[in-house]
Design a protein around this motif. Structure first.
Motif, PDB file in Angstrom:
ATOM      1  N   PHE A 114       0.839  -1.200   0.000  1.00  0.00           N
ATOM      2  CA  PHE A 114       0.000   0.000   0.000  1.00  0.00           C
ATOM      3  C   PHE A 114       0.874   1.251   0.000  1.00  0.00           C
ATOM      4  CE2 PHE A 114      -2.420   3.354   2.065  1.00  0.00           C
ATOM      5  CZ  PHE A 114      -3.677   3.248   1.479  1.00  0.00           C
ATOM      6  N   LEU A 115       1.891   1.264   0.837  1.00  0.00           N
ATOM      7  CA  LEU A 115       2.800   2.420   0.896  1.00  0.00           C
ATOM      8  C   LEU A 115       3.531   2.605  -0.426  1.00  0.00           C
ATOM      9  CD1 LEU A 115       4.334   1.859   4.458  1.00  0.00           C
ATOM     10  CD2 LEU A 115       2.566   3.509   3.816  1.00  0.00           C
ATOM     11  N   ARG A 116       3.952   1.511  -1.037  1.00  0.00           N
ATOM     12  CA  ARG A 116       4.649   1.617  -2.325  1.00  0.00           C
ATOM     13  C   ARG A 116       3.724   2.179  -3.397  1.00  0.00           C
ATOM     14  NH1 ARG A 116       6.709  -3.792  -0.668  1.00  0.00           N
ATOM     15  NH2 ARG A 116       8.851  -3.452   0.099  1.00  0.00           N
ATOM     16  N   ALA A 117       2.441   1.808  -3.333  1.00  0.00           N
ATOM     17  CA  ALA A 117       1.474   2.356  -4.286  1.00  0.00           C
ATOM     18  C   ALA A 117       1.338   3.861  -4.121  1.00  0.00           C
ATOM     19  CB  ALA A 117       0.117   1.675  -4.099  1.00  0.00           C
ATOM     20  N   ALA A 118       1.641   4.356  -2.923  1.00  0.00           N
ATOM     21  CA  ALA A 118       1.578   5.798  -2.648  1.00  0.00           C
ATOM     22  C   ALA A 118       2.885   6.504  -2.997  1.00  0.00           C
ATOM     23  CB  ALA A 118       1.262   6.034  -1.177  1.00  0.00           C
ATOM     24  N   GLY A 119       3.877   5.749  -3.461  1.00  0.00           N
ATOM     25  CA  GLY A 119       5.145   6.346  -3.860  1.00  0.00           C
ATOM     26  C   GLY A 119       6.256   6.230  -2.848  1.00  0.00           C
ATOM     27  N   ALA A 120       6.020   5.496  -1.751  1.00  0.00           N
ATOM     28  CA  ALA A 120       7.046   5.338  -0.722  1.00  0.00           C
ATOM     29  C   ALA A 120       8.043   4.255  -1.132  1.00  0.00           C
ATOM     30  CB  ALA A 120       6.413   4.976   0.608  1.00  0.00           C
ATOM     31  N   GLU A 121       9.239   4.360  -0.586  1.00  0.00           N
ATOM     32  CA  GLU A 121      10.234   3.305  -0.707  1.00  0.00           C
ATOM     33  C   GLU A 121      10.320   2.622   0.658  1.00  0.00           C
ATOM     34  OE1 GLU A 121      15.028   2.638  -1.449  1.00  0.00           O
ATOM     35  OE2 GLU A 121      14.116   4.585  -1.894  1.00  0.00           O
ATOM     36  N   VAL A 122       9.871   1.386   0.715  1.00  0.00           N
ATOM     37  CA  VAL A 122       9.876   0.638   1.977  1.00  0.00           C
ATOM     38  C   VAL A 122      11.177  -0.151   2.037  1.00  0.00           C
ATOM     39  CG1 VAL A 122       8.658  -1.032   3.402  1.00  0.00           C
ATOM     40  CG2 VAL A 122       7.363   0.497   1.904  1.00  0.00           C
ATOM     41  N   VAL A 123      12.069   0.271   2.923  1.00  0.00           N
ATOM     42  CA  VAL A 123      13.414  -0.318   2.959  1.00  0.00           C
ATOM     43  C   VAL A 123      13.505  -1.516   3.895  1.00  0.00           C
ATOM     44  CG1 VAL A 123      14.502   1.851   2.313  1.00  0.00           C
ATOM     45  CG2 VAL A 123      14.212   1.310   4.744  1.00  0.00           C
ATOM     46  N   ALA A 124      12.521  -1.690   4.765  1.00  0.00           N
ATOM     47  CA  ALA A 124      12.519  -2.841   5.669  1.00  0.00           C
ATOM     48  C   ALA A 124      11.115  -3.065   6.200  1.00  0.00           C
ATOM     49  CB  ALA A 124      13.480  -2.610   6.843  1.00  0.00           C
ATOM     50  N   VAL A 125      10.754  -4.339   6.376  1.00  0.00           N
ATOM     51  CA  VAL A 125       9.461  -4.705   6.952  1.00  0.00           C
ATOM     52  C   VAL A 125       9.701  -5.766   8.014  1.00  0.00           C
ATOM     53  CG1 VAL A 125       7.138  -5.609   6.540  1.00  0.00           C
ATOM     54  CG2 VAL A 125       8.289  -4.290   4.757  1.00  0.00           C
ATOM     55  N   ARG A 126       9.200  -5.501   9.201  1.00  0.00           N
ATOM     56  CA  ARG A 126       9.312  -6.467  10.304  1.00  0.00           C
ATOM     57  C   ARG A 126       7.915  -6.812  10.779  1.00  0.00           C
ATOM     58  NH1 ARG A 126       9.342  -9.845  13.898  1.00  0.00           N
ATOM     59  NH2 ARG A 126      10.661  -9.872  15.773  1.00  0.00           N
ATOM     60  N   GLY A 127       7.511  -8.066  10.592  1.00  0.00           N
ATOM     61  CA  GLY A 127       6.229  -8.526  11.099  1.00  0.00           C
ATOM     62  C   GLY A 127       6.427  -9.296  12.394  1.00  0.00           C
ATOM     63  N   ALA A 128       5.616  -9.003  13.404  1.00  0.00           N
ATOM     64  CA  ALA A 128       5.776  -9.663  14.703  1.00  0.00           C
ATOM     65  C   ALA A 128       4.947 -10.937  14.824  1.00  0.00           C
ATOM     66  CB  ALA A 128       5.400  -8.695  15.830  1.00  0.00           C
ATOM     67  N   GLY A 129       4.051 -11.172  13.870  1.00  0.00           N
ATOM     68  CA  GLY A 129       3.311 -12.417  13.852  1.00  0.00           C
ATOM     69  C   GLY A 129       2.185 -12.537  14.862  1.00  0.00           C
ATOM     70  N   VAL A 130       1.706 -11.401  15.392  1.00  0.00           N
ATOM     71  CA  VAL A 130       0.612 -11.458  16.373  1.00  0.00           C
ATOM     72  C   VAL A 130      -0.715 -11.621  15.630  1.00  0.00           C
ATOM     73  CG1 VAL A 130      -0.525 -10.298  18.291  1.00  0.00           C
ATOM     74  CG2 VAL A 130       1.937  -9.996  17.936  1.00  0.00           C
ATOM     75  N   VAL A 131      -1.514 -12.550  16.053  1.00  0.00           N
ATOM     76  CA  VAL A 131      -2.718 -12.905  15.304  1.00  0.00           C
ATOM     77  C   VAL A 131      -3.909 -12.031  15.660  1.00  0.00           C
ATOM     78  CG1 VAL A 131      -4.361 -14.770  14.812  1.00  0.00           C
ATOM     79  CG2 VAL A 131      -1.921 -15.276  15.027  1.00  0.00           C
ATOM     80  N   THR A 132      -3.995 -11.530  16.906  1.00  0.00           N
ATOM     81  CA  THR A 132      -5.196 -10.802  17.321  1.00  0.00           C
ATOM     82  C   THR A 132      -4.867  -9.407  17.859  1.00  0.00           C
ATOM     83  OG1 THR A 132      -5.191 -11.542  19.633  1.00  0.00           O
ATOM     84  CG2 THR A 132      -6.247 -12.995  18.005  1.00  0.00           C
ATOM     85  N   ALA A 133      -5.823  -8.498  17.691  1.00  0.00           N
ATOM     86  CA  ALA A 133      -5.700  -7.162  18.270  1.00  0.00           C
ATOM     87  C   ALA A 133      -5.728  -7.234  19.788  1.00  0.00           C
ATOM     88  CB  ALA A 133      -6.839  -6.269  17.769  1.00  0.00           C
ATOM     89  N   GLY A 134      -6.477  -8.193  20.321  1.00  0.00           N
ATOM     90  CA  GLY A 134      -6.548  -8.348  21.763  1.00  0.00           C
ATOM     91  C   GLY A 134      -5.191  -8.597  22.382  1.00  0.00           C
ATOM     92  N   GLU A 135      -4.372  -9.406  21.715  1.00  0.00           N
ATOM     93  CA  GLU A 135      -3.021  -9.656  22.237  1.00  0.00           C
ATOM     94  C   GLU A 135      -2.150  -8.412  22.105  1.00  0.00           C
ATOM     95  OE1 GLU A 135       0.920 -12.479  21.501  1.00  0.00           O
ATOM     96  OE2 GLU A 135      -0.999 -13.065  20.600  1.00  0.00           O
ATOM     97  N   VAL A 136      -2.254  -7.710  20.976  1.00  0.00           N
ATOM     98  CA  VAL A 136      -1.471  -6.491  20.780  1.00  0.00           C
ATOM     99  C   VAL A 136      -1.771  -5.483  21.887  1.00  0.00           C
ATOM    100  CG1 VAL A 136      -1.068  -4.510  19.264  1.00  0.00           C
ATOM    101  CG2 VAL A 136      -1.300  -6.801  18.286  1.00  0.00           C
TER     102      VAL A 136
END
Length: 243
Positions: A138-160
Motif C-alpha cells: 500500500f505504501l509503495r502504491a503511494a510512492g514510498a520506498e519501503v526499505v525494511a518490513v518487520r512482522g511480529a506475527g501477532v494474530v489478534t488485536a486483543g493480544e497487541v
C-alpha cells in the motif's frame, strides 16, 4: 471547538484517544465510536469483513450525534487490506454515509509521510508477515520506498493491546533500518500515545504510529493544526510546501 469522529474496531487501545486529547491541550474533542470487529484475527478474510461498508455504516449515525466535523476509520489493516483503489472506495463510501469528510488510518500514514517530507521508511508491524507485506505494498502504491518490513506475527488485536513499553520499543528497534527516514508502526490496537518522544529519541528519527496519525488525519480534514511536542515530530513540523 473542533469535534473529530473516529470509528474504532472493537476494544483494544482506544484509551490512546483521550490521552491524545489531553496532550493536544486545545479546543479539540475526540469522539470514538466502536464498530463490530467480528472475528478478531489479523487474517485477510477477517480484515475484509471488519472493514466492510455495512459495518462502518452502523457506527455513522452515532457519530453524527456527537457533532463530529470529520470521520476517520481508525483501523490500518482494515483499510490497506483492500489495496490502494479499494481503500479509496472504502473512504468514499464512508464519506457518503456520514455526510462529512472521511479518511482512514492507512491514508493517514501516507499523508503524514508527505507532511514530513519522508519517502524511505521502515515498517514495524504487529501483524503476520503476509499482512505486513500488504501494508508495505500500500505504501509503495503511494510512492514510498519501503526499505525494511518487520512482522511480529501477532494474530489478534486483543493480544497487541496487552503489549507494554518493552514490547513496543523492541518492535520499533527491530524494524528500524539505517536507510529509513522514519519508522512506521501500523496498528491502532497498539498503545503508543504516551511513548512518542521517547521512541523518536531511541531511534533518532521520526516515528509514526497508528493512533497518532489517525488523530492528525482528523485534524488535517478539518484544516486544524496543533503544536504538540508530546505527540512527536509530526505535531511539531511545519508543513511541506508541495510544488
Amino acid at each position: 471547538m473542533t469535534a473529530l469522529g473516529f470509528l474504532y474496531p472493537g476494544h483494544s487501545a482506544e484509551d490512546d484517544y483521550p490521552r491524545v486529547e489531553q496532550l493536544l491541550a486545545s479546543d479539540i474533542r475526540l469522539d470514538v465510536v466502536h464498530t463490530d470487529i467480528g472475528e478478531d484475527a489479523h487474517r485477510v478474510d477477517a480484515l475484509l469483513r471488519m472493514g466492510s461498508a455495512d459495518r462502518l455504516a452502523t457506527g455513522v449515525e452515532e457519530l453524527r450525534r456527537t457533532g463530529a466535523e470529520a470521520v476517520v476509520w481508525a483501523c490500518t489493516s482494515g483499510s490497506f487490506v483492500y489495496g490502494w483503489e479499494g481503500a479509496h472506495d472504502q473512504v468514499r463510501s464512508l464519506a457518503q454515509a456520514a455526510g462529512m469528510p472521511a479518511s482512514s488510518t492507512s491514508f493517514a500514514f501516507v499523508h503524514a509521510m508527505r507532511e514530513l517530507g519522508v519517502r524511505r521508511v521502515a515498517v514495524g508491524a504487529t501483524y503476520p508477515d503476509d499482512v505486513a507485506d500488504l501494508f508495505a505494498a500500500f505504501l509503495r502504491a503511494a510512492g514510498a520506498e519501503v526499505v525494511a518490513v518487520r512482522g511480529a506475527g501477532v494474530v489478534t488485536a486483543g493480544e497487541v493491546a496487552t503489549w507494554e513499553e518493552k514490547e513496543l520499543f523492541a518492535l520499533a528497534r527491530e524494524a528500524d533500518h539505517a536507510g529509513a527516514e522514519a519508522v512506521l508502526l501500523p496498528d491502532t490496537a497498539l498503545h503508543t500515545a504516551s511513548h512518542l518522544p521517547a521512541l523518536e529519541e531511541a531511534l533518532g528519527k521520526p516515528v509514526l504510529t497508528a493512533n497518532q496519525v489517525t488523530v492528525w488525519e482528523g485534524l488535517r480534514l478539518t484544516d486544524r493544526r496543533v503544536h504538540a511536542p508530546a505527540l512527536g515530530t509530526l505535531f511539531t513540523r511545519e508543513p511541506i510546501v508541495q510544488v
